[in-house]
Design an enzyme around this catalytic site. Structure first.
Site, PDB file in Angstrom:
ATOM      1  N   ASP A  96       0.780  -1.189  -0.347  1.00  0.00           N
ATOM      2  CA  ASP A  96       0.292  -0.159  -0.127  1.00  0.00           C
ATOM      3  C   ASP A  96       0.884   0.993  -0.256  1.00  0.00           C
ATOM      4  O   ASP A  96       0.548   2.319  -0.531  1.00  0.00           O
ATOM      5  CB  ASP A  96      -0.546   0.162   1.164  1.00  0.00           C
ATOM      6  CG  ASP A  96      -2.319  -0.775   0.910  1.00  0.00           C
ATOM      7  OD1 ASP A  96      -2.111  -1.848  -0.022  1.00  0.00           O
ATOM      8  OD2 ASP A  96      -2.249  -1.356   2.173  1.00  0.00           O
ATOM      9  N   ARG A 108       0.655   4.307  16.778  1.00  0.00           N
ATOM     10  CA  ARG A 108       0.704   5.399  16.362  1.00  0.00           C
ATOM     11  C   ARG A 108       0.527   6.863  17.024  1.00  0.00           C
ATOM     12  O   ARG A 108       0.993   7.393  15.502  1.00  0.00           O
ATOM     13  CB  ARG A 108      -1.064   5.517  16.062  1.00  0.00           C
ATOM     14  CG  ARG A 108      -1.952   4.171  15.036  1.00  0.00           C
ATOM     15  CD  ARG A 108      -0.755   4.004  13.848  1.00  0.00           C
ATOM     16  NE  ARG A 108      -1.488   2.823  12.653  1.00  0.00           N
ATOM     17  CZ  ARG A 108      -0.719   1.726  12.663  1.00  0.00           C
ATOM     18  NH1 ARG A 108       0.732   2.174  12.774  1.00  0.00           N
ATOM     19  NH2 ARG A 108      -1.136   0.211  11.813  1.00  0.00           N
ATOM     20  N   ASP A 143      -6.662   3.851  13.124  1.00  0.00           N
ATOM     21  CA  ASP A 143      -5.126   4.262  12.648  1.00  0.00           C
ATOM     22  C   ASP A 143      -5.591   5.530  11.904  1.00  0.00           C
ATOM     23  O   ASP A 143      -4.895   6.420  12.045  1.00  0.00           O
ATOM     24  CB  ASP A 143      -4.821   3.016  11.350  1.00  0.00           C
ATOM     25  CG  ASP A 143      -3.944   2.016  12.736  1.00  0.00           C
ATOM     26  OD1 ASP A 143      -4.443   2.342  13.778  1.00  0.00           O
ATOM     27  OD2 ASP A 143      -3.679   1.212  11.664  1.00  0.00           O
ATOM     28  N   SER A 168      -4.650  -8.881   6.786  1.00  0.00           N
ATOM     29  CA  SER A 168      -3.826  -7.141   6.979  1.00  0.00           C
ATOM     30  C   SER A 168      -3.076  -7.369   7.733  1.00  0.00           C
ATOM     31  O   SER A 168      -3.611  -7.907   9.258  1.00  0.00           O
ATOM     32  CB  SER A 168      -4.771  -6.397   6.637  1.00  0.00           C
ATOM     33  OG  SER A 168      -4.314  -5.349   7.416  1.00  0.00           O
TER      34      SER A 168
HETATM   35  N1  ARG Z   1      -7.726  -3.206  14.864  1.00  0.00           N
HETATM   36  C1  ARG Z   1      -6.810  -3.280  15.880  1.00  0.00           C
HETATM   37  C2  ARG Z   1      -6.621  -1.548  16.037  1.00  0.00           C
HETATM   38  O1  ARG Z   1      -7.182  -0.365  15.526  1.00  0.00           O
HETATM   39  C3  ARG Z   1      -5.446  -3.490  14.763  1.00  0.00           C
HETATM   40  C4  ARG Z   1      -5.543  -2.766  13.832  1.00  0.00           C
HETATM   41  C5  ARG Z   1      -4.067  -3.606  13.083  1.00  0.00           C
HETATM   42  N2  ARG Z   1      -3.924  -2.712  11.424  1.00  0.00           N
HETATM   43  C6  ARG Z   1      -3.908  -3.718  10.340  1.00  0.00           C
HETATM   44  N3  ARG Z   1      -3.548  -3.106   8.805  1.00  0.00           N
HETATM   45  N4  ARG Z   1      -4.214  -5.071  11.107  1.00  0.00           N
HETATM   46  O2  ARG Z   1      -5.733  -1.696  16.910  1.00  0.00           O
END
Ligand code: ARG
Length: 423
Positions: free
Chosen positions: A13, A93, A122, A174
């Site tokens: 990506d 993050r 995110d 993912s």
């Molecule tokens: N659901 C989790 C969070 O919001 C993990 C997100 C993971 N992202 C990914 N690209 N798999 O913290």
């Protein structure tokens, strides 16, 4: 937008995003890759970033700071989103966002960018954190504003531009990972009834195939932070990496969670977080020994608030900052050792000790050394129960709204005979 700093993982990506940003906006693209451990740093990221069209590629090793500045405060707070998710992705993050801002300022960039979609948490975390630190920066997310390519289209897009593609077609998950945990979503996991296929797991063995003999590890804490394993002092990154390998080898740390995203969607997530699982269990056990009942009760509220704010992207909010300060202060007595047994997917506390322990054997024991004043309990209970006796006197006893039980339940009665009495 003239110059943009893109958070670059080196995956498909963000590799496509480098080229897409340059071609559609004409801006100079600088990439920033943050190593947050756990295999998050891919081989040859700089090379790939430059081949995709970046003018400069930064790579920053933030592992130590990630642990001490983000994972540790979260551990001290017992912060688990919805009681189960140790927040690995969510914690990384704000750190990455802060570094984006710092590099943007150093480079004189007017924008930062990230590869998040418009459906997840995110994007919220990045946007909110960046603007909390520097409201003048524009935040661009190519996936939200037109780069919407399918996975196969992205692969074709990259190949057409000679960008080396780090993935294979058809791979269906993912994944986001750092040393605190691994987050896996999409593909077969989108059916919450389907058991996670074994290929979603990379850090943990199947608990049923774990070693027959359990392992035991002693974790030393100072001020609510783990500092040693089995009596050996280790750096924060070493503590996490060592526990991750050990606990993962015993199948500890798998989490299968239908969670509520901030943007209102329920989503099925699988996590692997062996070190976090063990450390959370051990830390709570040590708090149980060293904090009062009232502190423990209040901490459950604080844990929930901190987990929620972390999950919701509010790391740089005043509330989050002040709650962290409270937690840090409350940890001053959380020092000692915890023994954890790792056994077929379970991490069970089997012992704990502390010089600051509030556990007093003389008070707890039923042996002859018992130092507790049993007779004093009578006065205590008179006062404790006073409000209920007052209620009963003024407003009627609890009989008014309580169903009788004896007539409803099978009752057996035995009467003493004269022989019993004589015996
Ligand atoms: N659901 C989790 C969070 O919001 C993990 C997100 C993971 N992202 C990914 N690209 N798999 O913290």
């Amino acid at each position: 937008m003239k110059k943009v700093v893109l958070a670059y993982s080196g995956g498909l990506d963000t590799s496509v995003a480098v080229a897409w940003l340059r071609e559609t906006t004409g801006a100079e693209v600088i990439t920033l890759t943050v190593d947050v451990g756990g295999g998050s740093l891919r081989e040859g990221v700089e090379r790939r970033a430059l081949s995709a069209g970046a003018s400069r590629a930064y790579v920053i090793d933030a592992r130590e700071r990630f642990v001490t500045g983000f994972c540790w405060p979260s551990l001290q707070a017992n912060a688990l989103y919805q009681g189960v998710y140790p927040l690995a992705t969510a914690l990384a993050r704000p750190l990455i966002a802060q570094l984006l801002v710092e590099i943007a300022q150093r480079e004189g960039a007017d924008a930062v960018a990230h590869g998040c979609t418009g459906k997840g948490n995110d994007q919220v975390r990045f946007d909110v954190a960046v603007h909390a630190l520097d409201p003048s920066l524009e935040v661009v997310a190519p996936m939200r504003v037109g780069m919407g390519l399918s996975r196969d289209q992205e692969i074709d897009y990259a190949l057409a531009r000679g960008i080396e593609v780090p993935v294979t077609r058809g791979f269906s998950y993912s994944i986001d990972q750092n040393l605190w945990g691994r987050s896996i979503e999409t593909g077969p996991l989108e059916d919450p009834w389907v058991a996670p296929p074994s290929d979603v797991y990379a850090w943990t063995v199947d608990p049923s195939r774990a070693p027959a003999v359990p392992a035991e590890v002693t974790i030393g804490f100072v001020g609510g932070l783990p500092v040693s394993l089995d009596g050996r002092d280790l750096s924060p990154v070493e503590v996490v990496d060592t526990l991750s390998a050990l606990a993962g080898g015993h199948g500890v740390g798998r989490i299968d969670h239908v969670e509520d995203r901030l943007i209102g969607i329920k989503s099925r997530e699988v996590y692997e977080a062996p070190a976090a699982a063990v450390l959370h269990v051990a830390h709570r056990a040590l708090e149980g020994l060293t904090l009062t009942r009232e502190q423990l009760r209040f901490h459950r509220l604080v844990a929930d608030e901190l987990a929620q704010a972390t999950y919701d992207g509010l790391w740089f909010s005043a509330l989050h900052r002040d709650l962290r300060a409270y937690v840090a202060s409350a940890q001053r007595v959380v020092s000692g050792e915890v023994r954890v047994r790792l056994d077929h997917g379970q991490a069970n506390v089997v012992g704990r000790r502390s010089d600051l322990s509030l556990y007093d054997r003389a008070l707890a024991t039923y042996d002859a050394e018992d130092a507790f004043d049993h007779a004093a309990a009578v006065g205590f209970i008179r006062i404790w129960g006073l409000p209920l006796r007052t209620e009963a006197a003024r407003q009627g006893s609890a009989w008014a709204w309580t169903e009788p039980l004896v007539d409803e339940l099978p009752v057996r009665v035995a009467d003493a005979t004269p022989a019993d009495v004589a015996g």
